[in-house]
Each structure stands twice: as structure tokens, then as C-alpha cells.
Write a protein that holds these residues in place. Structure first.
Motif, PDB file in Angstrom:
ATOM      1  N   ARG A  66       0.841  -1.194   0.000  1.00 12.09           N
ATOM      2  CA  ARG A  66       0.000   0.000   0.000  1.00 12.09           C
ATOM      3  C   ARG A  66       0.880   1.250   0.000  1.00 12.09           C
ATOM      4  NH1 ARG A  66      -3.138  -3.426  -1.474  1.00 12.09           N
ATOM      5  NH2 ARG A  66      -5.008  -4.082  -0.323  1.00 12.09           N
ATOM      6  N   ASN A  67       0.786   2.026  -1.082  1.00 13.92           N
ATOM      7  CA  ASN A  67       1.504   3.296  -1.099  1.00 13.92           C
ATOM      8  C   ASN A  67       0.919   4.211  -0.021  1.00 13.92           C
ATOM      9  OD1 ASN A  67       3.308   2.750  -3.148  1.00 13.92           O
ATOM     10  ND2 ASN A  67       1.932   3.474  -4.754  1.00 13.92           N
ATOM     11  N   PRO A  68       1.750   4.946   0.713  1.00 15.31           N
ATOM     12  CA  PRO A  68       1.238   5.818   1.774  1.00 15.31           C
ATOM     13  C   PRO A  68       0.367   6.935   1.216  1.00 15.31           C
ATOM     14  CG  PRO A  68       3.569   6.246   1.372  1.00 15.31           C
ATOM     15  CD  PRO A  68       3.218   5.022   0.588  1.00 15.31           C
ATOM     16  N   ILE A  69      -0.576   7.409   2.046  1.00 13.46           N
ATOM     17  CA  ILE A  69      -1.546   8.423   1.631  1.00 13.46           C
ATOM     18  C   ILE A  69      -1.545   9.571   2.631  1.00 13.46           C
ATOM     19  CG2 ILE A  69      -4.013   8.897   1.306  1.00 13.46           C
ATOM     20  CD1 ILE A  69      -4.308   6.133   0.148  1.00 13.46           C
ATOM     21  N   LEU A  70      -1.533  10.800   2.103  1.00 10.53           N
ATOM     22  CA  LEU A  70      -1.548  12.013   2.918  1.00 10.53           C
ATOM     23  C   LEU A  70      -2.806  12.810   2.594  1.00 10.53           C
ATOM     24  CD1 LEU A  70       0.059  13.781   4.949  1.00 10.53           C
ATOM     25  CD2 LEU A  70       1.078  14.934   2.970  1.00 10.53           C
ATOM     26  N   LEU A  71      -3.557  13.220   3.627  1.00  9.70           N
ATOM     27  CA  LEU A  71      -4.802  13.963   3.468  1.00  9.70           C
ATOM     28  C   LEU A  71      -4.591  15.425   3.852  1.00  9.70           C
ATOM     29  CD1 LEU A  71      -7.168  11.388   5.233  1.00  9.70           C
ATOM     30  CD2 LEU A  71      -6.552  11.473   2.808  1.00  9.70           C
ATOM     31  N   ILE A  72      -5.074  16.349   3.013  1.00  8.35           N
ATOM     32  CA  ILE A  72      -4.968  17.784   3.291  1.00  8.35           C
ATOM     33  C   ILE A  72      -6.369  18.379   3.210  1.00  8.35           C
ATOM     34  CG2 ILE A  72      -3.883  19.965   2.691  1.00  8.35           C
ATOM     35  CD1 ILE A  72      -1.703  18.424   1.253  1.00  8.35           C
ATOM     36  N   PRO A  73      -6.915  18.889   4.324  1.00  8.28           N
ATOM     37  CA  PRO A  73      -8.294  19.402   4.349  1.00  8.28           C
ATOM     38  C   PRO A  73      -8.400  20.805   3.769  1.00  8.28           C
ATOM     39  CG  PRO A  73      -7.301  19.658   6.497  1.00  8.28           C
ATOM     40  CD  PRO A  73      -6.270  18.964   5.641  1.00  8.28           C
ATOM     41  N   GLY A  74      -9.644  21.303   3.712  1.00  5.99           N
ATOM     42  CA  GLY A  74      -9.904  22.635   3.187  1.00  5.99           C
ATOM     43  C   GLY A  74     -10.150  23.647   4.289  1.00  5.99           C
ATOM     44  N   VAL A  75     -10.631  24.833   3.901  1.00  2.98           N
ATOM     45  CA  VAL A  75     -10.908  25.884   4.868  1.00  2.98           C
ATOM     46  C   VAL A  75     -12.008  25.414   5.820  1.00  2.98           C
ATOM     47  CG1 VAL A  75     -12.590  27.020   3.350  1.00  2.98           C
ATOM     48  CG2 VAL A  75     -11.452  28.332   5.150  1.00  2.98           C
ATOM     49  N   GLY A  76     -11.803  25.585   7.099  1.00  2.16           N
ATOM     50  CA  GLY A  76     -12.762  25.115   8.089  1.00  2.16           C
ATOM     51  C   GLY A  76     -12.723  23.626   8.315  1.00  2.16           C
ATOM     52  N   GLY A  77     -11.815  22.915   7.663  1.00  4.89           N
ATOM     53  CA  GLY A  77     -11.764  21.455   7.744  1.00  4.89           C
ATOM     54  C   GLY A  77     -10.757  20.921   8.734  1.00  4.89           C
ATOM     55  N   ASP A 115       8.112  12.296   5.948  1.00  9.40           N
ATOM     56  CA  ASP A 115       8.063  11.203   6.924  1.00  9.40           C
ATOM     57  C   ASP A 115       7.434   9.946   6.324  1.00  9.40           C
ATOM     58  OD1 ASP A 115       9.243  12.852   8.764  1.00  9.40           O
ATOM     59  OD2 ASP A 115       7.415  13.288   9.885  1.00  9.40           O
ATOM     60  N   LEU A 116       6.327  10.107   5.612  1.00  3.24           N
ATOM     61  CA  LEU A 116       5.681   8.950   4.978  1.00  3.24           C
ATOM     62  C   LEU A 116       6.570   8.340   3.904  1.00  3.24           C
ATOM     63  CD1 LEU A 116       1.943  10.054   4.576  1.00  3.24           C
ATOM     64  CD2 LEU A 116       2.800   8.129   5.916  1.00  3.24           C
ATOM     65  N   TYR A 117       7.210   9.193   3.139  1.00  2.45           N
ATOM     66  CA  TYR A 117       8.088   8.731   2.061  1.00  2.45           C
ATOM     67  C   TYR A 117       9.253   7.917   2.610  1.00  2.45           C
ATOM     68  CZ  TYR A 117      11.438   9.138  -1.826  1.00  2.45           C
ATOM     69  OH  TYR A 117      12.354   8.882  -2.813  1.00  2.45           O
ATOM     70  N   GLU A 118       9.884   8.428   3.651  1.00  2.16           N
ATOM     71  CA  GLU A 118      11.039   7.737   4.224  1.00  2.16           C
ATOM     72  C   GLU A 118      10.640   6.489   5.004  1.00  2.16           C
ATOM     73  OE1 GLU A 118      13.021  10.736   6.484  1.00  2.16           O
ATOM     74  OE2 GLU A 118      13.923  11.690   4.710  1.00  2.16           O
ATOM     75  N   LEU A 119       9.489   6.524   5.669  1.00  7.14           N
ATOM     76  CA  LEU A 119       9.036   5.377   6.445  1.00  7.14           C
ATOM     77  C   LEU A 119       8.706   4.191   5.547  1.00  7.14           C
ATOM     78  CD1 LEU A 119       8.113   4.212   9.209  1.00  7.14           C
ATOM     79  CD2 LEU A 119       5.856   5.181   8.739  1.00  7.14           C
ATOM     80  N   ASN A 120       8.115   4.465   4.383  1.00  3.11           N
ATOM     81  CA  ASN A 120       7.657   3.394   3.494  1.00  3.11           C
ATOM     82  C   ASN A 120       8.586   3.137   2.316  1.00  3.11           C
ATOM     83  OD1 ASN A 120       4.619   2.702   4.341  1.00  3.11           O
ATOM     84  ND2 ASN A 120       4.943   4.897   4.622  1.00  3.11           N
ATOM     85  N   SER A 121       9.567   4.037   2.113  1.00  6.10           N
ATOM     86  CA  SER A 121      10.450   3.935   0.939  1.00  6.10           C
ATOM     87  C   SER A 121       9.633   3.875  -0.350  1.00  6.10           C
ATOM     88  CB  SER A 121      11.349   2.703   1.047  1.00  6.10           C
ATOM     89  OG  SER A 121      12.177   2.791   2.175  1.00  6.10           O
ATOM     90  N   ARG A 122       8.513   4.574  -0.344  1.00  6.78           N
ATOM     91  CA  ARG A 122       7.646   4.627  -1.511  1.00  6.78           C
ATOM     92  C   ARG A 122       7.086   6.042  -1.646  1.00  6.78           C
ATOM     93  NH1 ARG A 122       6.535  -0.362  -3.349  1.00  6.78           N
ATOM     94  NH2 ARG A 122       4.822   0.392  -4.646  1.00  6.78           N
ATOM     95  N   ARG A 123       6.812   6.427  -2.888  1.00  2.73           N
ATOM     96  CA  ARG A 123       6.231   7.744  -3.111  1.00  2.73           C
ATOM     97  C   ARG A 123       4.804   7.804  -2.567  1.00  2.73           C
ATOM     98  NH1 ARG A 123       6.752   9.719  -9.031  1.00  2.73           N
ATOM     99  NH2 ARG A 123       6.092   7.585  -9.541  1.00  2.73           N
ATOM    100  N   VAL A 124       4.357   9.010  -2.265  1.00  3.32           N
ATOM    101  CA  VAL A 124       3.138   9.224  -1.492  1.00  3.32           C
ATOM    102  C   VAL A 124       1.994   9.676  -2.400  1.00  3.32           C
ATOM    103  CG1 VAL A 124       2.117  10.546   0.411  1.00  3.32           C
ATOM    104  CG2 VAL A 124       4.532   9.842   0.514  1.00  3.32           C
TER     105      VAL A 124
END
Length: 690
Positions: A166-177, A315-324
């Protein structure tokens, strides 16, 4: 190894044979059709299922459309139409082998159907469906005890993503999120306490949500630091970043956990469903899923924000050695653009896939104007519009939601812009109509003023009083009704004139409230223009990298486009009942013309009919994201020689998304500048290299 290579080569030759036999003008694959429009642009048309599921009950007749196949955890989006008066009821999901049980107690998950609402969209959320399998939809009529619970759909197949890394996933919310907390008092001998500043819907809390907003979230812009700073130094605002940031974006108000999901509370269940779906399919918090909540009042290039995003990515990239893989919603897409502009190649070299959902790339239309003039509390029903209005002139991020003056709005766009909520079409039409920029339109009486006044030259007005005297005149019994239209190119001068003398109360803690000037800040507007230029240039950085970019947006819902004052300009409390909104196609918050015009070149665009907050939980979008992750990125994909493709996902069925080799063919077909021979050689070369 040789056997494996032979099988792989034979399979590839089958694909090439199919590819070579296809006509250039139209290819139909897995019920998906690609065709040329009149101007040469290629679009994907997703054909509807053979027929919707129809049911004929003693109390009600109707039909529903549902996806036939879903990833585990993706919400089921039911498009229903009833032909008889509705008694209300519930759509419930059952295991297909539970036919012997038609009672509500056998439901795995359900959603209420509003009484007397004969058509619309219903999200059936999937918290209780934990295993792959076949499921059916039942429609239970009325209230408990139900008249009946007949099956109204065929099997819905729910499957798990195939096994693998599983490639790592990063979530970025919006205004008010993002959840924001306030901590204090910091100078007290007692231990400071931390309480929720945003979001809380508990109107019985002390202080009330509106008071919390005014006392702690209202900040004063510091032109030296470029930050919006707390005026009460005895308290500080922090983002909730526990559980690798997920707690700060999953459910925004903890009270929502204990009440049923409805229109009032639904927007607060933010990234919760997406995180749950990922976990059911093999991801886990911390190792492969993280999020970046942030102080959404600050500029989208605020150092603390972009640094947090870059650190989480690294951090996710280095932890998993995979692109995010990065998934953003709303203003999170603008934050991501700022990160790319700031960190450039260092950032994108760590990225595998980007999904931007409902990003206001070209501003938030009339909602941005409304925020400054009449008040907009980010859809929070317990915050007064006036409290919000007097706060946002110090929020740098809100300036960055103003429609940009340097964007060419007169571009052709999809003419299918029905404003009826829930309307849908089976394809994207090739017919286009010109767009017009979001504007402020004021009709007023000008009979008492000199005819040589240039009402478009706002520099001639020295203060708000003079401006108000001219443009707030009502048109009752007027012999010289005049109209002025303020376009994005004029908005800085206009709002600077309107809000020049505005004053706001700020909380200085022990020193009490102080009333200070709080005008529209041109310096923040000019900062926005500089940022806008940097966002528009990130496409140059994109071309140096091989990640896949998918842009997702909503369409065909009435969305604020322009702000109309039909009887003189009114501001603040005076504006109640004295303005209206002109709408256009979008998701109810962000215009389609804004969300469909990203700064980078999307490999593919995906459009659905749904509301702004619901898009993150929309079953079609959740399924689409999983399919693209499941397919993974073709190694030969580049961004230098292709045009964007657009899916219209306003119909349902197993045809949503591209699957396997067929998907590879469609991707290839869009690379218009390469010949068939070049494509085939590239495929063979890559196959042999592997």
C-alpha cells in the motif's frame, strides 16, 4: 522467468492487436465511450446501465440507480425517483443471503428517505459492512413498524482491493476542515485548559460557539509578520494533530459521534469515511495514512502550514520507501499548490498520485464577496454572519479565495449547467458557452448626482460614507436608475473603498475589548496576486515529474456566482433581505468553472453531481480514488504531450473508472502526439525491461 515473459508478451500483443483494430474516432471499452467533439477535444462518455432498478409496490412506485460494484468501505450513492406520493422510509442494505429476514433488524446500514421528497440522492454509509460479498438494497416504507421492506435492487458486489503493498496516503483538508483548539489561561498559576474553538455545534456550551469565534478565532493581521495574530496573549490557538493528524480532520465536532448523521451534522463527518475505507482495504494510521490539519485563517503559503505538509510527506516517504499519494479537499488543493511552489522538485519527487477534490483554483465566486460584505460563516449554522464578516478581513486565506483578475474567464465550458439539485446527464456535451467572471452587481438611484461621475473609478471616493451616499440610494420612485458591475479586476479598489472605515471589536483579555480599524487590506490582496502567479507556474515543475494527477469536482448544483444588490448597496446587518445570489453550475460552494481549471495539467478529470462537503464522502469518488490507486501509475506516463480528459460520473454502474488492460488502452489513446508505432514500441520496450 522466460515463461512469465512469454505470457506477458503474448498478453501485450493481444492488447496491441485490439488497439490497432480500433477506429481512431471512437472506442468503446467496458461500456465507456471516447469520442471527438466538434473542436477536436476528446472526452470520455460513461454509458448508463441497461436500465435502472424499478419497483412497483402497493404504496409507492419508483426506480433507483446504484453502482453495481464498489470497493469495501465506499459509500453507496442511491439516485432515486418515486412516481407516487412518498410516505417516507428507509433504504437499507442487507446481505444477499438474508432474504428470509425482511425486518429492519437485519440491516447492515441504512439511510432515511425524506417524506414527500420524490427524487434526489441518498448516501447510504457503510460503517457496518466489513466484509466483501454480495448485498441487496431494500426500501422499507413508512416508519417502524414498516409496511414492508421489499428488495428494490439487484446484487451490489462489494470487493476488497487486491493484495499488495500500500503506497502511503496524505490527506490535506480545506478551509474550516481542521479542528482548532484554544488553550489558556497561559499566565495563570493553575494548569491551562484546552477547549474546542472550531468546530463546536453545542449552542448550550459556555461560552457559546459564536462567542468562542469572536473571542478566540478573531485575530488581528500584523503587516510586519504577515500573520493573523491573537490579541489575547493569554490564550493560544493550536491545531489538533493527534493520531498522526487524523483526529484533526476525521470528525470535526466530537458531539457528532453521538448523534445520527443528518443534514445538520453530516458536514462534520469529514475525512472519516475515506479513512475508514482505506483501513478496510489494508492501510493503517501512522504507517500508511496521515493527515495535515492547519490553521486555515492564515495564508495558504504560511510557513507553519507548508512546513507541516512537507514534513508529513517526507516522513511517509522515508518510512515506506515509496512515493506518497496526496488527497486534498477544497482549499487543501491551494495549500498543496503553495507547497509545490515553495519546495518545487524536492516536493514532487516524493509524490506518486495527486487527487484534488473541489479545489477553488479560480476563487470561490460570490461566496468570497459575501464574506466581506454580508457575512459567510463557512456554513457553520451557529456562527452569526456578522461575527464572521467582521473577522475575515484579517484572515489572509480568505483574500486568496477572491476570483483572480488575471484569469481569462471568457473560456468555453460545458453547457450542461442545470441548477436543479441532483440533476444528471449521461455524457458531457461538446457544446460550449462563454463564461463570465463572478461579479458584484449594484442597482441604485443616481438622479441626485452629477452625470459625469465615472462609477467604475472607485479611486474618486475617499471614504465609506461618500461611497454609501452614492451607491446605497434605493430605486423607489427614482427617475435615474443606474447599474454598476464590479468585476474581479475592480474588486480591490471597490472593497477598499467600501470597508475603508470599518472597525471591529477585538478581545484583549484582561484589557477587555478594544475597537480597532479593520478595513479591507490591499496588501493582502496584492500578496494573493503574487501567490496566484506562483501557483500558475507550478505546471512547469510538474512537467519534470512522472506522478499522476486527477482533478475531481462537482457540477450541476446551484452555486453562488455573483452577488446582486437590486436596491442599493447594503453591508453587514443592513444586507439581510436586501441582496440575492446569482448561481451557476458547481457543487453548491465552488463553481465548476473554478474547480475544473487547475494550475497543473490533470491526467484525468472526474465530475459528479453532489454537494461540496459531500464530495469527500461520495461513493463514486471514493470508488474512483480506489480504482486509480489499484491501477497504480503507468511508468511511461508523462505530462508533456497529452491533453486533459474529463469523466462525467453522473450515472452509475460498473463502468465507473478504467479497469486493467482496457484502462491502459484508453490512457494510450489520449496521448495524441504519439503515433501508434511509437506507443507500441514503448509498451514492448517497457515490458522487456521489466
Amino acid at each position: 522467468m522466460s515463461l512469465s515473459l512469454s505470457l506477458k508478451t503474448n498478453f501485450l500483443l493481444l492488447i496491441i492487436t485490439f488497439f490497432c483494430c480500433c477506429e481512431d474516432e471512437s472506442v468503446v471499452i467496458n461500456n465507456e465511450s471516447q469520442s471527438n467533439t466538434s473542436d477536436g477535444e476528446k472526452l470520455i462518455r460513461i454509458e448508463p446501465p441497461a436500465a435502472p432498478h424499478r419497483f412497483d409496490l402497493s404504496a409507492v412506485k419508483g426506480e433507483i440507480k446504484i453502482p453495481q460494484s464498489l470497493y469495501l468501505g465506499a459509500n453507496i450513492l442511491v439516485d432515486y425517483k418515486l412516481s407516487a406520493s412518498s410516505l417516507g422510509g428507509w433504504f437499507g442494505v442487507y446481505k444477499s443471503d438474508s432474504d428470509s429476514c425482511s425486518d429492519w433488524s437485519c440491516w447492515l446500514t441504512w439511510s432515511a428517505l425524506p417524506k414527500d421528497q420524490l427524487s434526489g440522492l441518498i448516501h447510504v454509509y457503510n460503517p457496518m459492512i466489513k466484509e466483501p460479498g454480495n448485498y441487496v438494497i431494500r426500501y422499507c416504507i413508512g416508519a417502524r413498524p414498516f409496511i414492508s421492506c421489499p428488495v428494490v435492487s439487484n446484487n451490489v458486489t462489494i470487493h476488497k482491493m487486491r493484495e499488495g503493498i500500500r503506497n502511503p496516503i496524505l490527506l490535506i483538508p480545506g478551509v474550516g476542515g481542521s479542528v482548532l483548539n484554544y488553550t489558556g489561561p497561559l499566565s495563570s498559576s493553575a494548569s491551562p485548559t484546552t477547549q474546542r474553538a472550531w468546530v463546536t455545534l453545542d449552542e448550550l456550551s459556555t461560552p457559546s460557539p459564536d462567542k468562542i469565534f469572536m473571542n478566540y478565532l478573531r485575530c488581528l493581521y500584523n503587516s510586519t509578520t504577515g500573520h493573523c495574530e491573537q490579541t489575547d496573549s493569554n490564550y493560544k490557538i493550536d491545531v489538533l494533530d493527534s493520531n498522526f493528524g487524523i483526529d484533526g480532520v476525521a470528525i470535526l465536532d466530537p458531539f457528532s459521534k453521538y448523534i445520527s448523521r443528518n443534514q445538520f451534522s453530516e458536514s462534520l463527518w469529514y475525512f472519516h469515511d475515506l479513512v475508514q475505507m482505506l483501513e478496510l482495504n489494508g492501510w493503517n494510521r501512522g504507517d500508511t495514512i496521515r493527515a495535515v490539519p492547519y490553521d486555515f485563517r492564515q495564508s495558504n503559503d504560511f510557513n507553519a502550514t507548508v512546513s507541516r505538509v512537507y514534513k508529513a510527506l517526507t516522513d511517509l516517504y522515508e518510512l515506506n520507501s515509496r512515493r506518497v499519494t496526496i488527497v486534498t479537499h477544497s482549499m487543501g488543493g491551494i495549500v498543496l499548490s503553495s507547497c509545490i511552489a515553495v519546495f518545487g522538485d524536492e516536493f514532487l519527487s516524493k509524490v506518486n498520485i495527486i487527487f484534488t477534490i473541489a479545489a477553488p483554483f479560480r476563487g470561490a465566486g460570490a461566496l468570497s464577496y459575501k464574506g466581506f460584505l454580508t457575512g459567510y460563516a463557512f456554513d457553520n449554522p451557529v456562527i452569526s454572519s456578522e461575527s464572521a464578516r467582521q473577522s475575515v478581513t484579517s484572515f489572509p486565506s480568505v483574500y486568496q479565495m477572491i476570483p483572480p483578475p488575471n484569469y481569462s474567464w471568457n473560456i468555453p465550458r460545458n453547457s450542461d449547467t442545470s441548477s436543479t439539485s441532483g440533476s444528471r446527464s449521461n455524457s458531457i456535451t461538446s457544446k460550449s458557452i462563454p463564461s463570465k467572471p463572478p461579479c458584484i452587481n449594484i442597482t441604485f438611484c443616481a438622479e441626485e448626482y452629477e452625470t459625469f461621475f465615472n462609477f467604475q473609478d472607485f479611486t474618486q471616493f475617499d471614504n465609506f460614507a461618500e461611497f454609501r451616499d452614492i451607491f446605497t440610494e434605493t430605486i423607489t420612485n427614482c427617475n435615474n436608475v443606474t447599474n454598476v458591475i464590479i468585476e474581479p479586476k475592480d474588486i480591490n479598489e471597490f472593497l477598499s473603498s467600501v470597508l475603508k472605515t470599518q472597525k471591529t471589536q477585538f478581545n484583549f483579555g484582561k484589557n477587555g475589548f478594544q475597537t480597532l480599524p479593520n478595513p479591507f487590506r490591499s496588501e493582502l490582496y496584492y500578496k494573493f496576486l503574487n501567490l496566484s502567479n506562483s501557483w500558475n507556474n507550478i505546471v512547469k515543475i510538474q512537467r519534470r515529474h512522472s506522478f499522476m494527477y486527477y482533478n475531481i469536482f462537482g457540477q450541476n448544483l446551484s452555486t453562488p456566482h455573483s452577488l446582486i444588490f437590486p436596491n442599493g448597496l447594503k453591508i453587514g446587518e443592513e444586507a439581510k433581505g436586501n441582496f440575492h445570489i446569482e448561481t451557476d453550475s458547481g457543487d453548491g460552494t465552488v463553481l465548476e468553472m473554478s474547480a475544473s481549471a487547475p494550475f497543473m495539467t490533470p491526467f484525468e478529470s472526474f465530475a459528479v453531481v453532489d454537494g461540496h462537503q459531500s464530495l469527500v464522502k461520495n461513493g463514486l469518488i471514493m470508488n474512483y480514488i480506489m480504482e486509480k490507486i489499484d491501477l497504480n501509475t503507468p511508468k511511461h506516463a508523462t505530462f508533456s504531450n497529452h491533453e486533459s480528459k474529463v469523466f462525467n460520473a453522473t450515472v452509475f454502474g460498473s463502468s465507473v473508472g478504467l479497469v486493467g488492460a482496457a484502462g491502459l488502452i484508453v490512457v494510450i489513446l489520449w496521448r495524441k502526439k504519439k503515433s501508434k508505432k511509437e506507443i507500441i514500441n514503448s509498451m514492448l520496450s517497457e515490458s522487456l525491461m521489466e
